[in-house]
Write an enzyme that holds these catalytic residues in place. Sequence first.
Site, PDB file in Angstrom:
ATOM      1  CE  LYS A   1      14.674   4.132   1.903  1.00 37.14           C
ATOM      2  NZ  LYS A   1      14.929   2.721   1.558  1.00 37.14           N
TER       3      LYS A   1
ATOM      4  CE1 TYR B   1      12.170  -5.190   0.724  1.00 42.98           C
ATOM      5  CE2 TYR B   1      10.056  -4.577   1.671  1.00 42.98           C
ATOM      6  CZ  TYR B   1      11.424  -4.689   1.778  1.00 42.98           C
ATOM      7  OH  TYR B   1      12.053  -4.312   2.947  1.00 42.98           O
TER       8      TYR B   1
END
Length: 331
Positions: free
Chosen positions: A177, A139
């Site tokens: 999330k 990421y």
Amino acid sequence: MTIIVTGAAGFIGANIVKGLNERGETDIIAVDNLTRADKFKNIVDCQISDYLDKTDFVERFARGEFGKVRAIFHEGACSDTMETDGRYMMDNNYRYSLAVMRACLDQGVQFLYASSAATYGASETFREEPEFERPLNVYGYSKLLFDQVVRRVMLTALSQIVGFRYFNVYGPREQHKGRMASVAFHNFNQFRSEGTVKLFGEYNGYPQGGQMRDFVSVEDVVKVNLFFFDNPDKSGIFNLGTGRAQPFNDIATTVMNTLRGAEGKPALSTEELAQEGLIEYVKFPDALRGKYQCFTQADQSRLRAAGYTAPFLTVQEGVERYCQWLLKQPV
């Protein structure tokens, strides 16, 4: 003039849409992927002019189908730092971002995008310079690679390009999330359901609950985005954090005391909360060893030099406000 927000039903994107609405902006095209249908709740109280799926958006924008566009806030990305599918991460965070940026450059559209403090990884210095960029996961690398391209493109770009290296953002509209929601969100729900909060114990020289991050309220994130939106002559990559590292203990203590206060109970210190068994310290997980940032603190020098002068909320201020907001939400 039209404004486009990608990731508009996500955490930061939805808050930007709301922030634009509060300034009277409603000609907003929201772009997202609503496979997770519950994300619609993030924008149900917002005013937008259209919604597009992310798969349809880039080609249509590149063809100029949306007429004169003033700016794109590009917040859409996979932000799961535990994601191990590198191909998916690079396609979603790198290739897609390249396509959006190129279309902006072709049409002279302001391009404001989400980078991340994950680009720094194991670094002990958090300044927007290549020598301090050492991501610990794919990421972080996907964000860094795009930043590297941006640095080259900005040398000749005729329109604004701004990247924001978000530190640990918390606040309203993040409930979708899951495990990647903020520590404040998880502490809030854990204390309400279990009556205790779990924090990591000692690790890497940091005491229990003493690992430190730069926790920044999404309120401040929106303000900084809008500052650069209002100043299209300013380009660059900027840290977006408070410039102040605070321990996880501060988050937990603020959450618990806000909830205690709502029940008419007195505030307690971190030590008192631990002594009463309300904070429980657990062994640091083996799976995170060597992949975990124990300390982050944004260097704000470049942001301040660009003319942003507003103060940032402390954990105590921002988390208390966030908890008050959460208390008003339907269970």
